[in-house]
Design a protein around this motif. Structure first.
Motif, PDB file in Angstrom:
ATOM      1  N   ALA A 317       0.834  -1.204   0.000  1.00  0.00           N
ATOM      2  CA  ALA A 317       0.000   0.000   0.000  1.00  0.00           C
ATOM      3  C   ALA A 317       0.865   1.249   0.000  1.00  0.00           C
ATOM      4  O   ALA A 317       2.008   1.238   0.461  1.00  0.00           O
ATOM      5  CB  ALA A 317      -0.920   0.014   1.223  1.00  0.00           C
ATOM      6  N   ARG A 318       0.295   2.306  -0.543  1.00  0.00           N
ATOM      7  CA  ARG A 318       0.882   3.636  -0.392  1.00  0.00           C
ATOM      8  C   ARG A 318      -0.010   4.416   0.563  1.00  0.00           C
ATOM      9  O   ARG A 318      -1.184   4.628   0.293  1.00  0.00           O
ATOM     10  CB  ARG A 318       0.963   4.356  -1.742  1.00  0.00           C
ATOM     11  CG  ARG A 318       1.586   5.762  -1.636  1.00  0.00           C
ATOM     12  CD  ARG A 318       1.466   6.517  -2.937  1.00  0.00           C
ATOM     13  NE  ARG A 318       1.984   7.887  -2.821  1.00  0.00           N
ATOM     14  CZ  ARG A 318       1.593   8.899  -3.590  1.00  0.00           C
ATOM     15  NH1 ARG A 318       0.693   8.698  -4.537  1.00  0.00           N
ATOM     16  NH2 ARG A 318       2.094  10.108  -3.409  1.00  0.00           N
ATOM     17  N   PHE A 319       0.569   4.833   1.679  1.00  0.00           N
ATOM     18  CA  PHE A 319      -0.214   5.520   2.699  1.00  0.00           C
ATOM     19  C   PHE A 319      -0.330   7.013   2.413  1.00  0.00           C
ATOM     20  O   PHE A 319      -1.133   7.699   3.026  1.00  0.00           O
ATOM     21  CB  PHE A 319       0.407   5.296   4.078  1.00  0.00           C
ATOM     22  CG  PHE A 319      -0.087   4.034   4.758  1.00  0.00           C
ATOM     23  CD1 PHE A 319      -0.554   2.966   4.016  1.00  0.00           C
ATOM     24  CD2 PHE A 319      -0.083   3.932   6.133  1.00  0.00           C
ATOM     25  CE1 PHE A 319      -1.010   1.814   4.630  1.00  0.00           C
ATOM     26  CE2 PHE A 319      -0.545   2.784   6.761  1.00  0.00           C
ATOM     27  CZ  PHE A 319      -1.010   1.722   6.010  1.00  0.00           C
ATOM     28  N   GLY A 320       0.469   7.516   1.503  1.00  0.00           N
ATOM     29  CA  GLY A 320       0.431   8.945   1.183  1.00  0.00           C
ATOM     30  C   GLY A 320       1.830   9.502   1.083  1.00  0.00           C
ATOM     31  O   GLY A 320       2.748   9.015   1.731  1.00  0.00           O
ATOM     32  N   GLY A 321       1.988  10.562   0.257  1.00  0.00           N
ATOM     33  CA  GLY A 321       3.315  11.172   0.118  1.00  0.00           C
ATOM     34  C   GLY A 321       4.330  10.153  -0.361  1.00  0.00           C
ATOM     35  O   GLY A 321       4.148   9.482  -1.379  1.00  0.00           O
ATOM     36  N   ASP A 322       5.437  10.027   0.392  1.00  0.00           N
ATOM     37  CA  ASP A 322       6.485   9.065   0.027  1.00  0.00           C
ATOM     38  C   ASP A 322       6.518   7.900   1.005  1.00  0.00           C
ATOM     39  O   ASP A 322       7.549   7.287   1.204  1.00  0.00           O
ATOM     40  CB  ASP A 322       7.853   9.770  -0.008  1.00  0.00           C
ATOM     41  CG  ASP A 322       8.221  10.381   1.332  1.00  0.00           C
ATOM     42  OD1 ASP A 322       7.314  10.633   2.143  1.00  0.00           O
ATOM     43  OD2 ASP A 322       9.423  10.611   1.587  1.00  0.00           O
ATOM     44  N   GLU A 323       5.370   7.572   1.611  1.00  0.00           N
ATOM     45  CA  GLU A 323       5.296   6.490   2.593  1.00  0.00           C
ATOM     46  C   GLU A 323       4.556   5.291   2.016  1.00  0.00           C
ATOM     47  O   GLU A 323       3.452   5.416   1.478  1.00  0.00           O
ATOM     48  CB  GLU A 323       4.581   6.969   3.859  1.00  0.00           C
ATOM     49  CG  GLU A 323       5.326   8.062   4.614  1.00  0.00           C
ATOM     50  CD  GLU A 323       4.559   8.525   5.836  1.00  0.00           C
ATOM     51  OE1 GLU A 323       3.340   8.233   5.921  1.00  0.00           O
ATOM     52  OE2 GLU A 323       5.162   9.170   6.710  1.00  0.00           O
ATOM     53  N   PHE A 324       5.173   4.114   2.124  1.00  0.00           N
ATOM     54  CA  PHE A 324       4.591   2.862   1.675  1.00  0.00           C
ATOM     55  C   PHE A 324       4.581   1.877   2.847  1.00  0.00           C
ATOM     56  O   PHE A 324       5.395   1.988   3.770  1.00  0.00           O
ATOM     57  CB  PHE A 324       5.397   2.254   0.524  1.00  0.00           C
ATOM     58  CG  PHE A 324       5.493   3.123  -0.702  1.00  0.00           C
ATOM     59  CD1 PHE A 324       4.613   2.961  -1.758  1.00  0.00           C
ATOM     60  CD2 PHE A 324       6.470   4.112  -0.803  1.00  0.00           C
ATOM     61  CE1 PHE A 324       4.700   3.762  -2.892  1.00  0.00           C
ATOM     62  CE2 PHE A 324       6.571   4.915  -1.919  1.00  0.00           C
ATOM     63  CZ  PHE A 324       5.676   4.739  -2.971  1.00  0.00           C
TER      64      PHE A 324
END
Length: 661
Positions: A317-324
């Motif tokens: 998943a990608r949680f948002g911005g540059d966070e996975f």
């Protein structure tokens, strides 16, 4: 009716054709022509009727399709945009609403939209600034929007956009109600739908059917059914697209946070054995240096690596911005660690975009899932491990341990303290005197940023300044330091200089030069009395932007000093290229005069000679003894700084004091 006529005409033609063949030289040719003409007339009439029916049917289907797409889009937008009721009331979206609106604007064939309140007044246009403003008065009521808000029934019309650069060749404008979770109408959306392809598709389809109907006259009854099937198929396709976007990240196609959580909870937390929190190192720098298009390409590249390294049952998943986040089902901790290390290694490999070589890395925190605790708790532990990996130097993996939770709590507390200090103006500026190398009289001061904890204990700058940089607050803090320090020094008439340290981050947003110019203008401090200190690390990228900003500062009359010279990647090319006014010898070399006097003396003497040849002044930091002071003066240092002459403190502690002997 058309079918029976066609059959009768065909039978008559066959009968008359047979009679003519039995009678040589008879009038079969004329009759045949009459029958053919009658057939053509019937076919022409049939084709005209079919053409009219096709046009009307296509127009109706296109409108219904546009309304259906628009209603689904409005429902999707109402779910995605936070606090939509406030947005409709004010017409002023915040950052989160702007991002959600950008994501929803490009769903399906939607290319533009306008929002109206429940009275039919225009409040927001997707490709324009907010409607209204000071002194503009309330917008006029749009009659069609008001009618939709009142009745709850959607309407649509089809317009020709040929010749307009901001419209497709054919588009529909649909007015649809915006409803909240209870079904109440909160506003109206005017949705612009590109129906060029839809109309072309239906027109081609129906005309093909029409040709078959005109030949066989049997498919007339299937036209509405075919239209319904085709409309239904496209509606289902659009619905699938909307539902996919509701569960997935629009950029990478990975699961979004909500869907990741839902699947993990639905399958049972214990089916996941580990969670890996992935963060792109220095992603903001990539965006600022190469642009957001490159940043998006980097995120897509990393998403592809995560997908290719994930197992068939893993969740990505990608949680948002540059966070996975990677949910790992493999029960072996060693296998999970090796699995994640492979991601770190692959992400460290450069990739190319449009001929550019992009270098980036990721840091990963890994936490084992405990069935007795919530998913959010495990994610927090993975986040704590991620912080540990970044603190250890980045491009690395860290596995969660209990001590990391304590570090993370301390880190969060420090972040909160830095934010609060900036908001409440609780930072302090202390000043350390700079003395003449010969007379030991005060010639200037270095402004040093200080921060105390909530308990009043001092927090070392080496701890809180990197946090401020990572939080993106250092530019604002640096601007405050410049304004405050220059204002304090403008009131001092003894000509002392002011030295201020700059963070490399302050050069990234391009606001440094205007900030310095504004501080000097507001305070009235002459530019010649201000000296800005930068470190060698700023110059490693050999950025043209940094060079231009340094040149602009020097043109203003501001002095530029290289701080901590000799401790980093010292290069003579830096001294030659940037033309520094001053070199500051790091305290480590001064301290070494007591431990390894000959070698330290040689290094300092060489630096002094180099500076003299290049026309640069020399400052020695960290002077703590009279013996060090005497030797540094003998070696030719212009300015001395250290505890021998005073620890950092308020400016009043040092003003008009000198250390001459």
């Amino acid at each position: 009716m058309f079918g029976s006529k066609f059959k009768a005409a065909g039978a008559l033609a066959r009968a008359r054709g047979a009679g003519a063949s039995d009678r040589p030289g008879g009038g079969g040719g004329l009759k045949g022509f009459q029958i053919l003409a009658a057939g053509f007339s019937i076919a022409a009439a049939l084709l005209m009727a079919i053409s009219i029916a096709v046009e009307r049917t296509v127009e109706d289907v296109v409108k219904r399709q546009a309304i259906a797409d628009s209603e689904r889009w409005a429902s999707h937008m109402a779910r995605k945009v936070p606090d939509l009721e406030r947005l409709i009331a004010t017409g002023l979206p915040d950052a989160a609403q702007e991002e959600a609106l950008r994501d929803t604007r490009s769903v399906g064939s939607i290319f533009r939209f306008s929002l109206y309140d429940s009275d039919g007044r225009l409040v927001l246009v997707s490709d324009d600034s907010p409607v209204g403003g000071a002194g503009s008065g309330a917008p006029e009521i749009d009659a069609e929007a008001a009618a939709v808000a009142r009745t709850g029934r959607s309407t649509a019309g089809v317009d020709d956009g040929t010749g307009r650069t901001d419209r497709p060749d054919l588009h529909a404008e649909a007015y649809v109600p915006i409803r909240d979770g209870t079904g109440a109408i909160r506003g109206v959306a005017e949705v612009y739908v590109d129906v060029t392809a839809t109309r072309a598709f239906f027109t081609a389809s129906f005309r093909s059917f029409g040709l078959i109907l005109s030949a066989a006259c049997l498919l007339m009854v299937s036209l509405p059914a075919s239209a319904y099937v085709l409309q239904r198929r496209m509606a289902l396709k659009a619905q699938e697209s909307v539902e996919f976007l509701a569960r997935h990240d629009s950029l990478t196609g990975l699961l979004n946070r909500a869907e990741f959580t839902a699947r993990a909870e639905r399958d049972g937390r214990c089916t996941l054995h580990a969670l890996a929190f992935v963060d792109v190192d220095h992603f903001k720098q990539v965006n600022d240096t190469h642009g957001h298009r490159t940043g998006d390409a980097l995120l897509t590249h990393i998403a592809h690596i995560l997908q290719s390294e994930a197992g068939p049952e893993d969740l990505v998943a990608r949680f948002g911005g540059d966070e996975f986040v990677l949910g790992i089902r493999n029960p072996s901790e060693d296998a999970a660690i090796e699995h994640v290390n492979a991601v770190v290694r692959r992400c460290a490999e450069p990739f190319r975009l449009d001929g550019k070589r992009i270098n980036s890395t990721v840091s990963i925190g890994l936490a084992r899932v405990d069935c007795a605790q919530s998913l959010d708790r495990t994610l927090s532990q993975a986040d704590a491990a991620l912080y540990h990996a970044k603190a250890a130097g980045r491009s690395d993996l860290a596995v969660y341990g209990s001590e990391m939770g304590e570090r993370m709590a301390a880190r969060r507390a420090l972040e909160a303290r830095v934010r609060a200090a900036l908001e409440r103006k609780e930072f302090e500026i202390h000043y350390q005197p700079l003395v003449d190398g010969v007379t030991h009289g005060i010639v200037g001061y270095e402004a040093l940023l200080r921060l105390r904890s909530d308990a009043g204990d001092p927090i070392p700058p080496a701890i809180f300044i990197p946090v401020a940089e990572e939080l993106g607050l250092i530019s604002e803090i640096g601007a405050w330091v410049l304004r405050t320090a220059t204002a304090a020094f403008a009131a001092i008439e003894d000509g002392c200089t002011l030295s201020v340290n700059l963070s490399a981050v302050q050069f990234e947003d391009g606001a440094l030069v205007p900030t310095v110019r504004a501080a000097l203008h507001e305070s009235g401090l002459p530019a010649q009395r201000l000296e800005l200190e930068i470190t060698e690390s700023l110059l490693l990228g050999d950025s043209r932007s940094v060079e231009m900003q340094i040149d602009a500062l020097k043109e203003m009359g501001v002095g530029i000093a290289m701080d901590d010279f000799g401790t980093g990647f010292s290069s003579l090319s830096y001294l030659w290229k940037y033309g520094f006014d001053r070199i500051k010898i790091d305290r480590s070399f001064v301290g070494a005069l007591d431990e390894n006097p000959e070698r330290a003396r040689d290094i300092i003497e060489t630096t002094v000679l180099l500076g003299q040849r290049l026309g640069m002044k020399i400052t020695a930091e960290g002077v703590e003894t009279a013996e060090q002071s005497a030797l540094l003066t003998q070696l030719g240092c212009d300015v001395l700084q250290g505890y021998l002459y005073g620890r950092p403190g308020p400016i009043a502690d040092f003003h008009r004091r000198d250390f001459g002997t």
